[in-house]
Motif scaffolding. Structure first.
Motif, short mmCIF file in Angstrom:
data_model
loop_
_atom_site.label_atom_id
_atom_site.label_comp_id
_atom_site.label_asym_id
_atom_site.label_seq_id
_atom_site.Cartn_x
_atom_site.Cartn_y
_atom_site.Cartn_z
N SER A 43 0.83 -1.21 0.00
CA SER A 43 0.00 0.00 0.00
C SER A 43 0.87 1.27 0.00
O SER A 43 1.29 1.71 -1.03
N HIS A 44 1.19 1.83 1.17
CA HIS A 44 1.97 3.07 1.20
C HIS A 44 3.36 2.88 1.79
O HIS A 44 4.03 3.86 2.12
N THR A 45 3.79 1.67 1.94
CA THR A 45 5.11 1.42 2.52
C THR A 45 5.96 0.52 1.64
O THR A 45 5.45 -0.32 0.91
N TYR A 46 7.24 0.70 1.80
CA TYR A 46 8.21 -0.14 1.09
C TYR A 46 8.92 -1.02 2.09
O TYR A 46 9.06 -0.68 3.26
N SER A 47 9.37 -2.16 1.61
CA SER A 47 10.19 -3.06 2.42
C SER A 47 11.43 -3.39 1.61
O SER A 47 11.34 -3.77 0.44
N PHE A 48 12.58 -3.22 2.23
CA PHE A 48 13.86 -3.51 1.60
C PHE A 48 14.46 -4.71 2.31
O PHE A 48 14.66 -4.68 3.52
N SER A 49 14.69 -5.78 1.57
CA SER A 49 15.13 -7.04 2.16
C SER A 49 16.40 -7.55 1.49
O SER A 49 16.65 -7.28 0.32
N ALA A 50 17.14 -8.32 2.26
CA ALA A 50 18.33 -8.97 1.71
C ALA A 50 18.52 -10.31 2.41
O ALA A 50 18.27 -10.44 3.61
N LEU A 51 18.93 -11.28 1.64
CA LEU A 51 19.30 -12.59 2.18
C LEU A 51 20.80 -12.71 1.92
O LEU A 51 21.26 -12.60 0.79
N VAL A 52 21.56 -12.89 2.99
CA VAL A 52 23.01 -12.98 2.89
C VAL A 52 23.42 -14.43 3.11
O VAL A 52 23.05 -15.04 4.13
N MET A 53 24.14 -14.99 2.16
CA MET A 53 24.70 -16.33 2.30
C MET A 53 26.18 -16.17 2.65
O MET A 53 26.90 -15.43 1.96
N TYR A 54 26.60 -16.84 3.72
CA TYR A 54 27.99 -16.67 4.16
C TYR A 54 28.52 -17.97 4.74
O TYR A 54 27.76 -18.89 5.06
N GLY A 55 29.83 -18.04 4.85
CA GLY A 55 30.48 -19.23 5.37
C GLY A 55 31.95 -18.96 5.63
O GLY A 55 32.40 -17.82 5.51
N PRO A 56 32.70 -19.99 5.96
CA PRO A 56 34.12 -19.81 6.26
C PRO A 56 34.85 -19.18 5.09
O PRO A 56 34.59 -19.49 3.93
N ASP A 57 35.78 -18.28 5.41
CA ASP A 57 36.62 -17.65 4.39
C ASP A 57 37.79 -18.59 4.12
O ASP A 57 38.82 -18.53 4.79
N LEU A 58 37.63 -19.45 3.15
CA LEU A 58 38.62 -20.48 2.88
C LEU A 58 39.94 -19.90 2.37
O LEU A 58 41.01 -20.42 2.69
N VAL A 59 39.88 -18.85 1.58
CA VAL A 59 41.11 -18.24 1.07
C VAL A 59 41.94 -17.70 2.23
O VAL A 59 43.15 -17.94 2.31
N ALA A 60 41.32 -16.98 3.14
CA ALA A 60 42.04 -16.44 4.29
C ALA A 60 42.60 -17.56 5.16
O ALA A 60 43.72 -17.46 5.66
N THR A 61 41.84 -18.63 5.32
CA THR A 61 42.30 -19.77 6.12
C THR A 61 43.54 -20.40 5.49
O THR A 61 44.53 -20.69 6.18
N ILE A 62 43.50 -20.63 4.19
CA ILE A 62 44.64 -21.24 3.49
C ILE A 62 45.86 -20.34 3.57
O ILE A 62 46.98 -20.80 3.83
N MET A 63 45.67 -19.04 3.37
CA MET A 63 46.79 -18.10 3.45
C MET A 63 47.38 -18.06 4.85
O MET A 63 48.60 -18.05 5.02
N ARG A 64 46.55 -18.06 5.87
CA ARG A 64 47.01 -18.05 7.25
C ARG A 64 47.82 -19.31 7.56
O ARG A 64 48.87 -19.26 8.18
N GLN A 65 47.32 -20.46 7.09
CA GLN A 65 48.03 -21.71 7.31
C GLN A 65 49.38 -21.71 6.60
O GLN A 65 50.37 -22.21 7.11
#
Length: 72
Positions: A43-65
């Motif tokens: 009607s007179h309102t807006y809704s702004f939505s987001a779905l964020v998919m996330y998980g372990p940062d494998l690149v950072a983990t490999i570089m750290r190792q």
């Protein structure tokens, strides 16, 4: 992989919430894999939505190792 859903009445609020969430998960060694964005008009309102998919940062983990392995 994990998901987090955001829903805000104002686009700027969604932006702030997303940026804050991304900063928090990066501190925990996680990374954003994808973001799905949507707007809806009720009607007179807006809704702004987001779905964020996330998980372990494998690149950072490999570089750290690799760095830790070089130090030994």
């Amino acid at each position: 992989m994990k998901v987090k859903i955001f829903d805000c009445d104002y686009e700027k609020d969604l932006e702030k919430n997303l940026n804050r969430f991304i900063e928090e998960i990066e501190k925990d060694g996680m990374a954003v894999k994808d973001i799905k964005y949507s707007t809806t008009h009720y009607s007179h309102t807006y809704s702004f939505s987001a779905l964020v998919m996330y998980g372990p940062d494998l690149v950072a983990t490999i570089m750290r190792q690799a760095i830790e392995g070089e130090e030994k």
